[in-house]
Design a protein around this motif. Structure first.
Motif, PDB file in Angstrom:
ATOM      1  N   ILE A   1       7.544   1.002  13.190  1.00  0.00           N
ATOM      2  CA  ILE A   1       6.272   1.078  13.924  1.00  0.00           C
ATOM      3  C   ILE A   1       5.846  -0.307  14.377  1.00  0.00           C
ATOM      4  O   ILE A   1       5.433  -0.508  15.523  1.00  0.00           O
ATOM      5  CB  ILE A   1       5.186   1.740  13.056  1.00  0.00           C
ATOM      6  N   TRP A   2       5.955  -1.284  13.482  1.00  0.00           N
ATOM      7  CA  TRP A   2       5.578  -2.666  13.788  1.00  0.00           C
ATOM      8  C   TRP A   2       6.385  -3.182  14.978  1.00  0.00           C
ATOM      9  O   TRP A   2       5.830  -3.735  15.922  1.00  0.00           O
ATOM     10  CB  TRP A   2       5.816  -3.519  12.539  1.00  0.00           C
ATOM     11  N   CYS A   3       7.683  -2.973  14.944  1.00  0.00           N
ATOM     12  CA  CYS A   3       8.552  -3.439  16.027  1.00  0.00           C
ATOM     13  C   CYS A   3       8.270  -2.704  17.329  1.00  0.00           C
ATOM     14  O   CYS A   3       8.142  -3.327  18.383  1.00  0.00           O
ATOM     15  CB  CYS A   3      10.017  -3.250  15.653  1.00  0.00           C
ATOM     16  N   ALA A   4       8.182  -1.385  17.266  1.00  0.00           N
ATOM     17  CA  ALA A   4       8.006  -0.600  18.488  1.00  0.00           C
ATOM     18  C   ALA A   4       6.694  -0.931  19.195  1.00  0.00           C
ATOM     19  O   ALA A   4       6.678  -1.155  20.409  1.00  0.00           O
ATOM     20  CB  ALA A   4       8.077   0.887  18.176  1.00  0.00           C
ATOM     21  N   PHE A   5       5.614  -0.965  18.437  1.00  0.00           N
ATOM     22  CA  PHE A   5       4.336  -1.312  19.050  1.00  0.00           C
ATOM     23  C   PHE A   5       4.360  -2.744  19.564  1.00  0.00           C
ATOM     24  O   PHE A   5       3.820  -3.035  20.630  1.00  0.00           O
ATOM     25  CB  PHE A   5       3.177  -1.114  18.066  1.00  0.00           C
ATOM     26  N   GLY A   6       4.985  -3.634  18.811  1.00  0.00           N
ATOM     27  CA  GLY A   6       5.091  -5.025  19.239  1.00  0.00           C
ATOM     28  C   GLY A   6       5.886  -5.165  20.522  1.00  0.00           C
ATOM     29  O   GLY A   6       5.477  -5.873  21.452  1.00  0.00           O
ATOM     30  N   ILE A   7       7.017  -4.487  20.596  1.00  0.00           N
ATOM     31  CA  ILE A   7       7.848  -4.540  21.796  1.00  0.00           C
ATOM     32  C   ILE A   7       7.074  -4.019  23.006  1.00  0.00           C
ATOM     33  O   ILE A   7       7.045  -4.653  24.068  1.00  0.00           O
ATOM     34  CB  ILE A   7       9.144  -3.725  21.594  1.00  0.00           C
ATOM     35  N   ALA A   8       6.443  -2.873  22.856  1.00  0.00           N
ATOM     36  CA  ALA A   8       5.693  -2.287  23.969  1.00  0.00           C
ATOM     37  C   ALA A   8       4.527  -3.180  24.387  1.00  0.00           C
ATOM     38  O   ALA A   8       4.302  -3.393  25.585  1.00  0.00           O
ATOM     39  CB  ALA A   8       5.195  -0.895  23.583  1.00  0.00           C
ATOM     40  N   ALA A   9       3.809  -3.706  23.417  1.00  0.00           N
ATOM     41  CA  ALA A   9       2.656  -4.559  23.734  1.00  0.00           C
ATOM     42  C   ALA A   9       3.086  -5.863  24.406  1.00  0.00           C
ATOM     43  O   ALA A   9       2.487  -6.287  25.401  1.00  0.00           O
ATOM     44  CB  ALA A   9       1.845  -4.851  22.475  1.00  0.00           C
TER      45      ALA A   9
ATOM     46  N   LEU B   1       0.813  -1.218   0.000  1.00  0.00           N
ATOM     47  CA  LEU B   1       0.000   0.000   0.000  1.00  0.00           C
ATOM     48  C   LEU B   1       0.849   1.273   0.000  1.00  0.00           C
ATOM     49  O   LEU B   1       0.311   2.367  -0.062  1.00  0.00           O
ATOM     50  CB  LEU B   1      -0.960   0.001   1.194  1.00  0.00           C
ATOM     51  N   GLY B   2       2.164   1.114   0.096  1.00  0.00           N
ATOM     52  CA  GLY B   2       3.033   2.259  -0.101  1.00  0.00           C
ATOM     53  C   GLY B   2       3.752   2.820   1.113  1.00  0.00           C
ATOM     54  O   GLY B   2       4.490   3.793   0.981  1.00  0.00           O
ATOM     55  N   MET B   3       3.544   2.247   2.286  1.00  0.00           N
ATOM     56  CA  MET B   3       4.286   2.765   3.429  1.00  0.00           C
ATOM     57  C   MET B   3       5.757   2.395   3.269  1.00  0.00           C
ATOM     58  O   MET B   3       6.069   1.263   2.910  1.00  0.00           O
ATOM     59  CB  MET B   3       3.742   2.195   4.752  1.00  0.00           C
ATOM     60  N   PRO B   4       6.657   3.338   3.518  1.00  0.00           N
ATOM     61  CA  PRO B   4       8.083   3.025   3.414  1.00  0.00           C
ATOM     62  C   PRO B   4       8.475   1.893   4.371  1.00  0.00           C
ATOM     63  O   PRO B   4       7.978   1.836   5.503  1.00  0.00           O
ATOM     64  CB  PRO B   4       8.766   4.336   3.815  1.00  0.00           C
ATOM     65  N   ILE B   5       9.363   1.025   3.928  1.00  0.00           N
ATOM     66  CA  ILE B   5       9.710  -0.151   4.706  1.00  0.00           C
ATOM     67  C   ILE B   5      10.318   0.201   6.063  1.00  0.00           C
ATOM     68  O   ILE B   5      10.028  -0.454   7.069  1.00  0.00           O
ATOM     69  CB  ILE B   5      10.635  -1.106   3.901  1.00  0.00           C
TER      70      ILE B   5
END
Length: 110
Positions: A63-71, A53-57
């Motif tokens: 974001i995926w890692c940070a939210f995952g780590i915090a959660a 969908l175009g989000m830069p890798i």
């Protein structure tokens, strides 16, 4: 908006799979083990969609890692009674600040 929904699904899948890794006790319990596999398939499938969908890798992965780590850290504290101390909180804040820096750097170059 769809890109953020897909990213949320990716994060939820990854967190579910990672928590299930602990519950699987070394893949000795079949149901949590199956949840690990399904969760990671969902996570990587949704993350792939985010990139399509175009989000830069860099931003997507940060974001995926940070939210995952915090959660996962939060789940560890709540469900598994893992300790939460000032050093852990500082580390989580550094992760969040790193994601903000990556986001700001990506926008500055755009």
């Amino acid at each position: 908006m769809l890109v953020y929904l897909a990213l949320a699904v990716a994060i939820l899948g990854e967190v579910t799979a990672t928590v299930s890794l602990k519950l699987s006790e070394g893949f000795s319990k079949p149901i949590p083990s199956a949840v690990v596999v399904v969760g990671y398939v969902i996570a990587f499938g949704a993350l792939s969609k985010v990139l399509q969908l175009g989000m830069p890798i860099g931003a997507a992965y940060a974001i995926w890692c940070a939210f995952g780590i915090a959660a996962v850290a939060g789940v560890g504290v709540v469900l598994f009674k893992e300790p939460l101390n000032a050093t852990t909180v500082a580390g989580l804040l550094l992760v969040v600040l790193g994601v903000v820096a990556i986001e700001m750097g990506g926008r500055a170059g755009a």
